[in-house]
Write an enzyme that holds these catalytic residues in place. Structure first.
Site, short mmCIF file in Angstrom:
data_model
loop_
_atom_site.label_atom_id
_atom_site.label_comp_id
_atom_site.label_asym_id
_atom_site.label_seq_id
_atom_site.Cartn_x
_atom_site.Cartn_y
_atom_site.Cartn_z
N ALA A 158 35.36 -9.29 59.18
CA ALA A 158 35.48 -10.73 59.46
C ALA A 158 34.35 -11.11 60.42
CB ALA A 158 36.83 -11.03 60.10
N GLY A 167 37.39 -6.30 57.76
CA GLY A 167 37.63 -7.05 56.53
C GLY A 167 36.82 -6.53 55.35
N GLU A 211 38.75 -3.73 54.07
CA GLU A 211 39.95 -4.28 53.41
C GLU A 211 39.62 -4.88 52.05
OE1 GLU A 211 40.68 -6.42 57.06
OE2 GLU A 211 42.71 -5.58 57.16
N GLU A 234 39.24 -2.88 64.28
CA GLU A 234 39.84 -4.04 64.95
C GLU A 234 40.49 -3.68 66.28
OE1 GLU A 234 39.87 -3.50 61.74
OE2 GLU A 234 39.92 -5.35 60.58
C1 HXC Z 1 29.60 -11.18 62.95
C2 HXC Z 1 28.23 -9.35 62.90
C3 HXC Z 1 29.33 -8.53 62.52
C4 HXC Z 1 30.60 -9.14 62.37
C5 HXC Z 1 27.55 -7.30 62.68
N1 HXC Z 1 27.17 -8.56 62.97
N2 HXC Z 1 28.87 -7.26 62.41
N3 HXC Z 1 28.39 -10.67 63.10
N4 HXC Z 1 30.69 -10.48 62.59
N5 HXC Z 1 31.68 -8.46 61.98
C6 HXC Z 1 25.82 -9.00 63.33
C7 HXC Z 1 25.42 -8.57 64.72
O1 HXC Z 1 25.93 -9.46 65.68
C8 HXC Z 1 23.91 -8.63 64.62
O2 HXC Z 1 23.48 -9.96 64.73
C9 HXC Z 1 23.64 -8.19 63.18
O3 HXC Z 1 24.85 -8.40 62.48
C10 HXC Z 1 23.29 -6.71 63.09
O4 HXC Z 1 24.30 -5.96 63.74
P1 HXC Z 1 24.00 -4.91 64.91
O5 HXC Z 1 25.25 -4.73 65.67
O6 HXC Z 1 22.78 -5.30 65.67
O7 HXC Z 1 23.65 -3.61 64.04
P2 HXC Z 1 23.90 -2.09 64.44
O8 HXC Z 1 23.55 -1.84 65.88
O9 HXC Z 1 23.20 -1.29 63.41
O10 HXC Z 1 25.47 -1.87 64.33
C11 HXC Z 1 26.12 -2.02 63.06
C12 HXC Z 1 27.66 -2.11 63.27
C13 HXC Z 1 27.97 -3.21 64.29
C14 HXC Z 1 28.16 -0.74 63.75
C15 HXC Z 1 28.27 -2.38 61.89
O11 HXC Z 1 27.29 -4.41 63.88
C16 HXC Z 1 29.43 -3.50 64.43
O12 HXC Z 1 30.17 -2.73 65.08
N6 HXC Z 1 29.87 -4.64 63.89
C17 HXC Z 1 31.23 -5.12 64.05
C18 HXC Z 1 32.18 -4.35 63.16
C19 HXC Z 1 33.62 -4.81 63.38
O13 HXC Z 1 34.16 -4.74 64.49
N7 HXC Z 1 34.28 -5.31 62.31
C20 HXC Z 1 35.63 -5.78 62.36
C21 HXC Z 1 35.62 -7.27 62.62
S1 HXC Z 1 37.26 -7.92 62.85
P3 HXC Z 1 22.23 -10.38 65.64
O14 HXC Z 1 22.19 -11.87 65.52
O15 HXC Z 1 22.50 -9.86 67.01
O16 HXC Z 1 21.05 -9.68 64.98
C22 HXC Z 1 37.90 -8.00 61.32
C23 HXC Z 1 39.33 -8.52 61.15
C24 HXC Z 1 39.78 -9.46 62.23
O17 HXC Z 1 37.33 -7.67 60.34
C25 HXC Z 1 41.26 -9.77 62.16
C26 HXC Z 1 41.62 -10.77 61.10
C27 HXC Z 1 41.11 -12.16 61.28
#
Ligand code: HXC
Length: 255
Positions: free
Chosen positions: A62, A107, A110, A130
């Protein structure tokens, strides 16, 4: 557009297209997938494929920036939109294949779990991180993951929030195949292993399996008997045995 919808041979391909955000699922993207499913439902395709744009991520989950935004609709924050779109994919008339290239987190994981099949390159990495955000997965992860890999493995993955690399994903049943080269070409090659079968039979089988895992053995056997009877009375179910006895390939009638 946050997604691309294309048609390739017998397949509809939905490509998540927000590479700068690692194809994160914002509200607009979930809505676009929902609308794409409306469109694909009218196509005569034999499978639905999902992949992510770029070589780094299938989908990083997400869109976290939107989780801070209280102006977006409740149906998104409250996970209802994601759950309903993913359930639609799970029970879509044709089977789906997640072609996982890189990260499939939150997501994104998922979405892959809702697909009928998951194939991935050796760079595929699954996870439900999450918990690290103080959140509970909201698009079906706590329910579909244990059904696929068992409760113990699912609790390990969800409570640590760790990433599962492709080889482990294959071993625990999260990935069906590790593939090489272009992930969509590989996913289409995988899908050709079933696209010659009766679409009706496949739909009934998926229905039997998915409904069956949520019920008792006796109720599941009743579901199977009912769906098996429907298949026997179908044109495909008559043509298959006829073709076998005549020593010829069956004509697939439900295109
Ligand atoms: C928004 C995201 C994102 C996300 C990455 N980006 N994941 N933006 N939502 N889920 C963006 C970063 O901010 C960054 O933007 C660009 O993508 C590249 O990511 P980096 O972090 O710089 O890359 P890297 O260092 O290689 O790390 C990759 C990664 C990391 C390990 C995948 O991005 C990460 O941990 N992402 C989040 C994963 C996560 O927690 N997903 C679950 C989300 S919650 P900029 O602009 O800085 O370049 C969910 C459900 C929620 O899914 C509950 C229900 C509503």
């Amino acid at each position: 557009m946050s997604i691309q919808l294309t048609r390739r041979d017998d397949f509809a391909v939905i490509t998540l297209d927000r590479p700068a955000a690692l194809n994160a699922l914002n509200y607009a993207t979930l809505q676009a997938i929902d609308e794409a499913l409306d469109e694909v439902a009218a196509w005569k395709v034999r499978a639905l494929l999902f992949t992510g744009c770029g070589d780094k991520a299938f989908c990083a989950g997400a869109d976290i920036s939107e989780l801070l935004d209280r102006d977006i609709p409740d149906e998104y924050v409250g996970t209802r939109l994601g759950q309903s779109v993913f359930s639609r994919i799970e029970s879509f008339p044709v089977p789906s294949v997640a072609a996982v290239n890189g990260y499939a987190l939150g997501g994104g994981c998922e979405l892959a779990l809702a697909c009928t099949f998951r194939v991935g390159t050796s760079s595929a990495k699954f996870g439900l991180p999450e918990v690290k955000l103080g959140l509970v997965p909201g698009y079906g992860g706590t329910q579909r993951l244990p059904r696929l890999v068992g409760v113990a493995a699912a609790l390990d993955i969800v409570l640590t929030g760790r990433m599962v690399a492709a080889d482990e994903a294959l071993r625990i049943g999260l990935l069906h195949r590790i593939v090489h080269g272009d992930v969509i070409e590989a996913a289409m090659a995988y899908a050709r292993g079933f696209t010659g079968h009766s679409m009706l039979a496949m739909r009934l089988i998926r229905d039997a399996v998915l409904r069956g895992v949520d019920t008792s053995l006796q109720d599941g056997l009743r579901i199977e008997a009912d769906l098996s009877t429907i298949s026997m009375n179908s044109e495909d179910g008559k043509e298959g045995p006829r073709a076998f006895i005549a020593k010829r390939a069956p004509r697939i009638l439900d295109r």
